[in-house]
Design a protein around this motif. Structure first.
Motif, mmCIF file in Angstrom:
data_model
loop_
_atom_site.group_PDB
_atom_site.id
_atom_site.type_symbol
_atom_site.label_atom_id
_atom_site.label_comp_id
_atom_site.label_asym_id
_atom_site.label_seq_id
_atom_site.Cartn_x
_atom_site.Cartn_y
_atom_site.Cartn_z
ATOM 1 N N PRO A 136 0.730 -1.245 -0.090
ATOM 2 C CA PRO A 136 0.020 -0.075 -0.227
ATOM 3 C C PRO A 136 0.857 1.230 -0.111
ATOM 4 O O PRO A 136 1.929 1.316 0.666
ATOM 5 C CB PRO A 136 -0.681 -0.257 1.194
ATOM 6 C CG PRO A 136 -0.615 -1.640 1.605
ATOM 7 C CD PRO A 136 0.604 -2.004 1.211
ATOM 8 N N GLU A 137 0.307 2.321 -0.751
ATOM 9 C CA GLU A 137 0.913 3.665 -0.712
ATOM 10 C C GLU A 137 0.191 4.797 -0.343
ATOM 11 O O GLU A 137 -0.320 5.381 -1.008
ATOM 12 C CB GLU A 137 1.608 3.768 -2.211
ATOM 13 C CG GLU A 137 2.583 2.848 -2.737
ATOM 14 C CD GLU A 137 2.891 3.283 -4.305
ATOM 15 O OE1 GLU A 137 3.200 4.460 -4.397
ATOM 16 O OE2 GLU A 137 3.278 2.314 -5.041
ATOM 17 N N PRO A 138 0.121 4.873 1.186
ATOM 18 C CA PRO A 138 -0.810 5.971 1.641
ATOM 19 C C PRO A 138 -0.287 7.377 1.442
ATOM 20 O O PRO A 138 -1.301 8.150 1.137
ATOM 21 C CB PRO A 138 -0.497 5.604 3.116
ATOM 22 C CG PRO A 138 0.738 4.662 3.453
ATOM 23 C CD PRO A 138 1.049 4.139 2.066
ATOM 24 N N ARG A 139 0.965 7.643 1.311
ATOM 25 C CA ARG A 139 1.319 9.132 0.986
ATOM 26 C C ARG A 139 1.023 9.277 -0.657
ATOM 27 O O ARG A 139 0.586 10.390 -0.762
ATOM 28 C CB ARG A 139 2.934 9.260 1.119
ATOM 29 C CG ARG A 139 3.415 10.690 0.893
ATOM 30 C CD ARG A 139 4.872 10.832 1.290
ATOM 31 N NE ARG A 139 5.504 12.048 1.314
ATOM 32 C CZ ARG A 139 5.783 12.618 0.045
ATOM 33 N NH1 ARG A 139 5.794 11.923 -0.919
ATOM 34 N NH2 ARG A 139 6.141 14.027 0.150
ATOM 35 N N ARG A 140 1.317 8.307 -1.342
ATOM 36 C CA ARG A 140 0.996 8.614 -2.819
ATOM 37 C C ARG A 140 -0.418 8.704 -2.902
ATOM 38 O O ARG A 140 -1.138 9.325 -3.879
ATOM 39 C CB ARG A 140 1.507 7.565 -3.519
ATOM 40 C CG ARG A 140 1.557 7.782 -5.133
ATOM 41 C CD ARG A 140 2.262 6.893 -5.889
ATOM 42 N NE ARG A 140 1.718 7.123 -7.391
ATOM 43 C CZ ARG A 140 2.592 7.268 -8.193
ATOM 44 N NH1 ARG A 140 4.057 7.171 -8.228
ATOM 45 N NH2 ARG A 140 2.180 7.346 -9.484
ATOM 46 N N SER A 141 -1.148 7.854 -2.225
ATOM 47 C CA SER A 141 -2.858 7.802 -2.428
ATOM 48 C C SER A 141 -3.258 9.225 -1.812
ATOM 49 O O SER A 141 -4.152 9.901 -2.307
ATOM 50 C CB SER A 141 -3.133 6.912 -1.353
ATOM 51 O OG SER A 141 -2.975 5.693 -2.014
ATOM 52 N N LEU A 142 -2.795 9.820 -0.836
ATOM 53 C CA LEU A 142 -3.148 11.131 -0.375
ATOM 54 C C LEU A 142 -2.667 12.262 -1.277
ATOM 55 O O LEU A 142 -3.541 12.977 -1.709
ATOM 56 C CB LEU A 142 -2.173 11.313 1.059
ATOM 57 C CG LEU A 142 -2.363 12.818 1.508
ATOM 58 C CD1 LEU A 142 -3.763 12.843 2.280
ATOM 59 C CD2 LEU A 142 -1.263 13.092 2.280
ATOM 60 N N LEU A 143 -1.545 12.207 -1.830
ATOM 61 C CA LEU A 143 -0.923 13.053 -2.719
ATOM 62 C C LEU A 143 -1.927 13.186 -4.128
ATOM 63 O O LEU A 143 -2.418 14.246 -4.639
ATOM 64 C CB LEU A 143 0.393 13.093 -3.080
ATOM 65 C CG LEU A 143 1.165 13.389 -1.935
ATOM 66 C CD1 LEU A 143 2.500 13.319 -2.130
ATOM 67 C CD2 LEU A 143 0.946 14.907 -1.351
ATOM 68 N N VAL A 144 -2.058 11.998 -4.664
ATOM 69 C CA VAL A 144 -2.977 11.902 -6.013
ATOM 70 C C VAL A 144 -4.190 12.294 -5.516
ATOM 71 O O VAL A 144 -4.872 13.079 -6.929
ATOM 72 C CB VAL A 144 -2.801 10.302 -6.680
ATOM 73 C CG1 VAL A 144 -3.810 10.063 -7.654
ATOM 74 C CG2 VAL A 144 -1.467 9.904 -6.822
ATOM 75 N N CYS A 145 -4.775 11.914 -4.553
ATOM 76 C CA CYS A 145 -6.178 12.327 -4.448
ATOM 77 C C CYS A 145 -6.474 13.677 -4.222
ATOM 78 O O CYS A 145 -7.490 14.390 -4.220
ATOM 79 C CB CYS A 145 -7.005 11.316 -3.583
ATOM 80 S SG CYS A 145 -7.224 9.798 -4.310
ATOM 81 N N ALA A 146 -5.108 14.476 -3.589
ATOM 82 C CA ALA A 146 -5.465 15.885 -3.211
ATOM 83 C C ALA A 146 -5.400 16.595 -4.592
ATOM 84 O O ALA A 146 -6.076 17.531 -4.656
ATOM 85 C CB ALA A 146 -3.946 16.077 -2.436
ATOM 86 N N LEU A 147 -4.616 15.985 -5.470
ATOM 87 C CA LEU A 147 -4.654 16.685 -6.778
ATOM 88 C C LEU A 147 -5.960 16.560 -7.603
ATOM 89 O O LEU A 147 -6.358 17.422 -8.108
ATOM 90 C CB LEU A 147 -3.550 16.140 -7.906
ATOM 91 C CG LEU A 147 -3.501 16.607 -9.324
ATOM 92 C CD1 LEU A 147 -3.171 18.007 -9.274
ATOM 93 C CD2 LEU A 147 -2.652 15.622 -9.956
ATOM 94 N N VAL A 148 -6.547 15.488 -7.375
ATOM 95 C CA VAL A 148 -7.923 15.166 -7.951
ATOM 96 C C VAL A 148 -8.937 16.213 -7.093
ATOM 97 O O VAL A 148 -9.866 16.924 -7.777
ATOM 98 C CB VAL A 148 -8.508 13.864 -8.058
ATOM 99 C CG1 VAL A 148 -9.877 13.851 -8.131
ATOM 100 C CG2 VAL A 148 -7.505 12.739 -8.607
ATOM 101 N N GLY A 149 -8.823 16.399 -5.897
ATOM 102 C CA GLY A 149 -9.606 17.114 -4.902
ATOM 103 C C GLY A 149 -9.648 18.786 -5.483
ATOM 104 O O GLY A 149 -10.827 19.549 -5.623
ATOM 105 N N ALA A 150 -8.435 19.172 -5.540
ATOM 106 C CA ALA A 150 -8.024 20.482 -6.008
ATOM 107 C C ALA A 150 -8.834 20.756 -7.463
ATOM 108 O O ALA A 150 -9.212 21.753 -7.614
ATOM 109 C CB ALA A 150 -6.700 20.877 -6.218
ATOM 110 N N ALA A 151 -8.744 19.840 -8.249
ATOM 111 C CA ALA A 151 -9.017 19.881 -9.646
ATOM 112 C C ALA A 151 -10.580 19.967 -9.747
ATOM 113 O O ALA A 151 -11.147 20.748 -10.373
ATOM 114 C CB ALA A 151 -8.464 18.880 -10.630
#
Length: 163
Positions: A16-31
């Motif tokens: 599992p990649e929790p940090r990458r999951s957080l960052l990728v979805c932060a990009l989606v959320g901001a978009a």
């Protein structure tokens, strides 16, 4: 590769990649939040443009550039999200927290930096902007608090993926 093996042809699950999951979805959320701002407040309500300190033509071009950046960020984020899922590395709790945090960061940045510091536009014109500013920034703060609470919960869960 054996045809009787049900896992044949599927990628091996990674850690599992929790940090990458957080960052990728932060990009989606901001978009997504940028898209909501662009569609609702710029196009449907006509309350403001991204850059209102020039001619109407410049304001329209600035909206187009914002929309382009938002769509590029959304597409890139969704490709990265799909990659995490494909590899079995997506951590749902961190992903949800990232989506809320990304949306909240966009909202608060827009409300404080764009509206007040740079003054590229206001939420609305021709009215007392104080209640609009409060609503705008409190909505962003609510998104940030929700994202922070989800992140704390995900971290307490140890970054485990749901079964």
């Amino acid at each position: 590769m054996s045809t009787s093996d049900p896992s044949a042809g599927t990628p091996a699950a990674r850690h599992p990649e929790p940090r990458r999951s957080l960052l990728v979805c932060a990009l989606v959320g901001a978009a997504v939040m940028a898209g909501v701002d662009e569609i609702v407040f710029h196009q449907l309500l006509h309350w403001h443009h991204f850059y209102d300190r020039s001619t109407p033509g410049v304001a329209l071009v600035s909206d187009g550039l914002l929309h382009t950046a938002e769509l590029l960020a959304l597409v890139a984020g969704l490709f990265l999200f799909a990659d995490l899922r494909r590899r079995g590395a997506l951590v749902a709790g961190h992903a949800w927290s990232g989506a809320f945090l990304g949306a909240g960061v966009f909202q608060v940045f827009d409300g404080i930096v764009d509206h007040k510091v740079l003054r590229v536009h206001q939420v609305r014109y021709g009215v007392d902007v104080t209640p609009y500013d409060w609503a705008w920034n409190l909505a962003g703060l609510a998104l940030l608090v929700t994202g922070g609470a989800l992140l704390a919960r995900a971290r307490r869960a140890g970054g485990r993926r749901p079964s």
